[in-house]
Scaffold this motif. Structure first.
Motif, PDB file in Angstrom:
ATOM      1  N   VAL A 165       0.854  -1.183   0.000  1.00 18.81           N
ATOM      2  CA  VAL A 165       0.000   0.000   0.000  1.00 18.81           C
ATOM      3  C   VAL A 165       0.892   1.235   0.000  1.00 18.81           C
ATOM      4  O   VAL A 165       1.843   1.342   0.780  1.00 18.81           O
ATOM      5  N   VAL A 166       0.542   2.187  -0.917  1.00 20.40           N
ATOM      6  CA  VAL A 166       1.332   3.415  -1.073  1.00 20.40           C
ATOM      7  C   VAL A 166       0.391   4.612  -1.021  1.00 20.40           C
ATOM      8  O   VAL A 166      -0.670   4.611  -1.665  1.00 20.40           O
ATOM      9  N   LEU A 167       0.810   5.657  -0.246  1.00 15.68           N
ATOM     10  CA  LEU A 167       0.054   6.899  -0.186  1.00 15.68           C
ATOM     11  C   LEU A 167       0.637   7.910  -1.162  1.00 15.68           C
ATOM     12  O   LEU A 167       1.799   7.802  -1.575  1.00 15.68           O
ATOM     13  N   PRO A 168      -0.134   8.946  -1.559  1.00 20.62           N
ATOM     14  CA  PRO A 168       0.461  10.051  -2.322  1.00 20.62           C
ATOM     15  C   PRO A 168       1.594  10.677  -1.517  1.00 20.62           C
ATOM     16  O   PRO A 168       1.528  10.782  -0.280  1.00 20.62           O
ATOM     17  N   ALA A 169       2.623  11.114  -2.213  1.00 25.68           N
ATOM     18  CA  ALA A 169       3.822  11.601  -1.526  1.00 25.68           C
ATOM     19  C   ALA A 169       3.540  12.846  -0.716  1.00 25.68           C
ATOM     20  O   ALA A 169       4.076  13.018   0.388  1.00 25.68           O
ATOM     21  N   SER A 170       2.706  13.751  -1.196  1.00 23.06           N
ATOM     22  CA  SER A 170       2.438  15.010  -0.498  1.00 23.06           C
ATOM     23  C   SER A 170       1.336  14.818   0.528  1.00 23.06           C
ATOM     24  O   SER A 170       0.239  14.354   0.190  1.00 23.06           O
ATOM     25  N   PRO A 171       1.590  15.174   1.798  1.00 21.03           N
ATOM     26  CA  PRO A 171       0.530  15.061   2.814  1.00 21.03           C
ATOM     27  C   PRO A 171      -0.665  15.951   2.511  1.00 21.03           C
ATOM     28  O   PRO A 171      -1.764  15.699   3.008  1.00 21.03           O
ATOM     29  N   LEU A 172      -0.451  17.005   1.695  1.00 24.56           N
ATOM     30  CA  LEU A 172      -1.543  17.909   1.361  1.00 24.56           C
ATOM     31  C   LEU A 172      -2.369  17.425   0.177  1.00 24.56           C
ATOM     32  O   LEU A 172      -3.359  18.058  -0.183  1.00 24.56           O
ATOM     33  N   ARG A 189      -3.632  14.051  -0.284  1.00 22.23           N
ATOM     34  CA  ARG A 189      -4.026  12.677  -0.041  1.00 22.23           C
ATOM     35  C   ARG A 189      -5.173  12.239  -0.960  1.00 22.23           C
ATOM     36  O   ARG A 189      -5.445  11.053  -1.066  1.00 22.23           O
ATOM     37  N   GLN A 190      -5.833  13.200  -1.607  1.00 21.05           N
ATOM     38  CA  GLN A 190      -6.958  12.872  -2.488  1.00 21.05           C
ATOM     39  C   GLN A 190      -6.516  12.650  -3.929  1.00 21.05           C
ATOM     40  O   GLN A 190      -7.333  12.291  -4.765  1.00 21.05           O
ATOM     41  N   ALA A 191      -5.249  12.892  -4.220  1.00 15.23           N
ATOM     42  CA  ALA A 191      -4.669  12.611  -5.540  1.00 15.23           C
ATOM     43  C   ALA A 191      -5.458  13.275  -6.669  1.00 15.23           C
ATOM     44  O   ALA A 191      -5.693  12.667  -7.714  1.00 15.23           O
ATOM     45  N   ALA A 242      -7.799   9.208  -0.514  1.00 23.70           N
ATOM     46  CA  ALA A 242      -9.006   9.678   0.174  1.00 23.70           C
ATOM     47  C   ALA A 242     -10.066  10.104  -0.841  1.00 23.70           C
ATOM     48  O   ALA A 242      -9.755  10.590  -1.922  1.00 23.70           O
ATOM     49  N   HIS A 243     -11.319   9.912  -0.471  1.00 27.82           N
ATOM     50  CA  HIS A 243     -12.447  10.266  -1.345  1.00 27.82           C
ATOM     51  C   HIS A 243     -12.722  11.773  -1.285  1.00 27.82           C
ATOM     52  O   HIS A 243     -12.483  12.416  -0.273  1.00 27.82           O
ATOM     53  N   GLY A 244     -13.202  12.324  -2.391  1.00 28.44           N
ATOM     54  CA  GLY A 244     -13.630  13.713  -2.407  1.00 28.44           C
ATOM     55  C   GLY A 244     -12.713  14.628  -3.190  1.00 28.44           C
ATOM     56  O   GLY A 244     -11.634  14.247  -3.662  1.00 28.44           O
ATOM     57  N   ASN A 245     -13.166  15.883  -3.364  1.00 29.70           N
ATOM     58  CA  ASN A 245     -12.443  16.989  -3.981  1.00 29.70           C
ATOM     59  C   ASN A 245     -12.333  16.885  -5.499  1.00 29.70           C
ATOM     60  O   ASN A 245     -12.112  17.885  -6.162  1.00 29.70           O
ATOM     61  N   CYS A 246     -12.454  15.698  -6.075  1.00 27.59           N
ATOM     62  CA  CYS A 246     -12.449  15.527  -7.528  1.00 27.59           C
ATOM     63  C   CYS A 246     -13.121  14.200  -7.845  1.00 27.59           C
ATOM     64  O   CYS A 246     -13.519  13.460  -6.945  1.00 27.59           O
ATOM     65  N   THR A 247     -13.270  13.888  -9.102  1.00 26.07           N
ATOM     66  CA  THR A 247     -13.976  12.667  -9.486  1.00 26.07           C
ATOM     67  C   THR A 247     -13.133  11.428  -9.205  1.00 26.07           C
ATOM     68  O   THR A 247     -11.893  11.476  -9.180  1.00 26.07           O
ATOM     69  N   VAL A 295      -7.355   1.832  -3.892  1.00 26.21           N
ATOM     70  CA  VAL A 295      -8.267   1.730  -2.753  1.00 26.21           C
ATOM     71  C   VAL A 295      -8.612   3.139  -2.315  1.00 26.21           C
ATOM     72  O   VAL A 295      -7.717   3.925  -1.949  1.00 26.21           O
ATOM     73  N   ILE A 296      -9.898   3.457  -2.331  1.00 29.19           N
ATOM     74  CA  ILE A 296     -10.371   4.783  -1.938  1.00 29.19           C
ATOM     75  C   ILE A 296     -11.173   4.623  -0.659  1.00 29.19           C
ATOM     76  O   ILE A 296     -12.113   3.821  -0.598  1.00 29.19           O
ATOM     77  N   PHE A 297     -10.738   5.360   0.390  1.00 27.60           N
ATOM     78  CA  PHE A 297     -11.500   5.270   1.629  1.00 27.60           C
ATOM     79  C   PHE A 297     -12.454   6.449   1.718  1.00 27.60           C
ATOM     80  O   PHE A 297     -12.126   7.583   1.387  1.00 27.60           O
ATOM     81  N   ASN A 298     -13.689   6.128   2.148  1.00 25.06           N
ATOM     82  CA  ASN A 298     -14.783   7.098   2.155  1.00 25.06           C
ATOM     83  C   ASN A 298     -14.554   8.147   3.242  1.00 25.06           C
ATOM     84  O   ASN A 298     -14.334   7.818   4.402  1.00 25.06           O
ATOM     85  N   VAL A 299     -14.637   9.400   2.874  1.00 22.98           N
ATOM     86  CA  VAL A 299     -14.423  10.514   3.790  1.00 22.98           C
ATOM     87  C   VAL A 299     -15.629  11.445   3.705  1.00 22.98           C
ATOM     88  O   VAL A 299     -16.099  11.755   2.617  1.00 22.98           O
TER      89      VAL A 299
END
Length: 398
Positions: free
Chosen positions: A80-87, A89-91, A113-118, A135-139
């Protein structure tokens, strides 16, 4: 209102009620095989990581995920890998970077993370870095454990699932502590969600409204006609009752005296009260020569206008002429009722008087009678059946 019209109104009302009931049954027992449906699959999410405090390998498996609508329904495994920038997280940024560890060359899974764009944009940004699954977690959901079936047509063969917010934040917390997390995604349960199509709802709603209007209109029409009919019938009965009173007042009345034949034991009793005649009893003599107690027969004549014994119509016998206007179904019409009462003239009866008459009394003679005519305007709404019942009793004198 004629019986035929009432029957037609009742049948229409019954038909409307039946159709209304059918629509209710159709709504409650609708066959969902013809309605729209939604098919979706759950996903088993198995995460494996090493606990830094105890150096033990921990594994957690739950059926908490849901495959996206356009995602391939297959298994996926990777780090599992997160986006590099903590700001970010919604990619949502097209230039989003994913720091993929060297041991994840065989495949890795992006956690976003879910939201902010499609959802489609998120998947395309992760797929651009060769992610094997997203994997998108619902926020921001009202229920933190909710998941939805995401729509992301045109994202290729990337496996996409959604997991609840608590599970996603748990994995994010491990990754932010530099703990390597391996995730395995497997197919869970197939679900078929059925729901009524909008077309069926609109059809049933319109049918309900239309049939309610039809039923209400027929109901109002029926009761208005019934009220008019009852009102006209009551007025007609009152006026016919007045005419009957005038006719009854012209019938002969006498008082029984001691020694009259009516006081004899073999003489017939009063057919109304079944009591014998006694001196000083007041009796009324009908044109058919039957006599009865005045107090007994007057109410009967007022209601029936016929002799209680032989059923002779006293109105016809007294010469009441009726020329009814034709009745029209469903309407209230007017007709003139001409009442001609023949008043008896004086004449001595030769020989033995008929039964019920004493010598010296009067006998009605049509040939020498003076005629009094009573013209009454009667408003009537009688049905054809009632009119036909009254015509034999209200016919013209022959």
């Amino acid at each position: 209102m004629a019986p035929g019209s009432l029957v037609a109104a009742c049948r229409s009302l019954a038909l409307s009620t039946w159709l209304l009931s059918f629509c209710f049954v159709h709504l409650l027992c609708l066959d969902f095989t013809v309605a729209e449906r939604e098919e979706w699959y759950t996903a088993f999410v198995n995460i494996t990581y090493m606990d830094p405090a105890t150096s033990e390998v921990r594994t957690e498996k739950t059926e908490c995920g849901r495959y996206g609508e356009h995602s391939p329904k297959r298994d996926a495994k990777g780090v599992v890998v997160l986006p590099a920038s903590p700001l970010d997280r919604q990619a949502c940024d097209p230039h989003t970077r994913f720091v993929v560890p060297s041991q994840a060359a065989a495949g890795w899974i992006a956690l976003i993370a879910h939201g902010n764009c499609t959802t489609k944009d998120k998947i395309r940004h992760a797929a651009a870095h060769n992610a094997s699954a997203v994997v998108i977690f619902n926020v921001g959901s009202t229920n933190p454990n909710d998941t939805i079936t995401m729509r992301h047509q045109g994202t290729g063969e990337v496996v996409v699932i959604m997991i609840p917010e608590p599970k996603g934040r748990e994995v994010v917390s491990l990754l932010e502590r530099n703990i390597t997390v391996t995730m395995t995604i497997t197919i869970g349960t197939r679900n078929l969600q059925k729901y009524v199509s909008r077309t069926s709802v609109v059809f049933v709603s319109i049918s309900f409204i239309v049939l309610m209007i039809i039923s209400l209109a027929w109901l109002v029409f029926y009761y208005i006609q019934r009220f008019r009919y009852a009102n006209a019938r009551d007025r007609n009965q009152r006026r016919l009752g007045d005419a009957a009173k005038k006719a009854i007042s012209k019938l002969q009345v006498r008082t029984i005296r001691k020694g009259d034949q009516e006081t004899e034991a073999d003489f017939d009793n009063c057919a109304v009260c079944i009591e014998g005649y006694r001196p000083n009893d007041v009796v009324r003599i009908l044109p058919c020569r039957h006599l009865f107690h005045k107090s007994c027969v007057d109410p009967w004549l007022l209601d029936h206008r016929t002799c209680p014994m032989c059923k002779m119509n006293i109105l016809k016998a007294l010469g009441i002429a009726v020329s009814p206007a034709p009745l029209r179904s469903g309407s209230v019409s007017f007709q003139r009722l001409t009442v001609s009462v023949f008043l008896p003239a004086e004449r001595r009866l030769p020989g033995r008087p008929p039964a019920g008459l004493r010598p010296g009394e009067l006998q009605p003679m049509a040939s020498s009678a003076s005629v009094a005519s009573l013209v009454i305007a009667v408003e009537t709404g009688l049905s054809d059946e009632e009119g036909s019942m009254d015509r034999p009793h209200l016919g013209a004198k022959s």
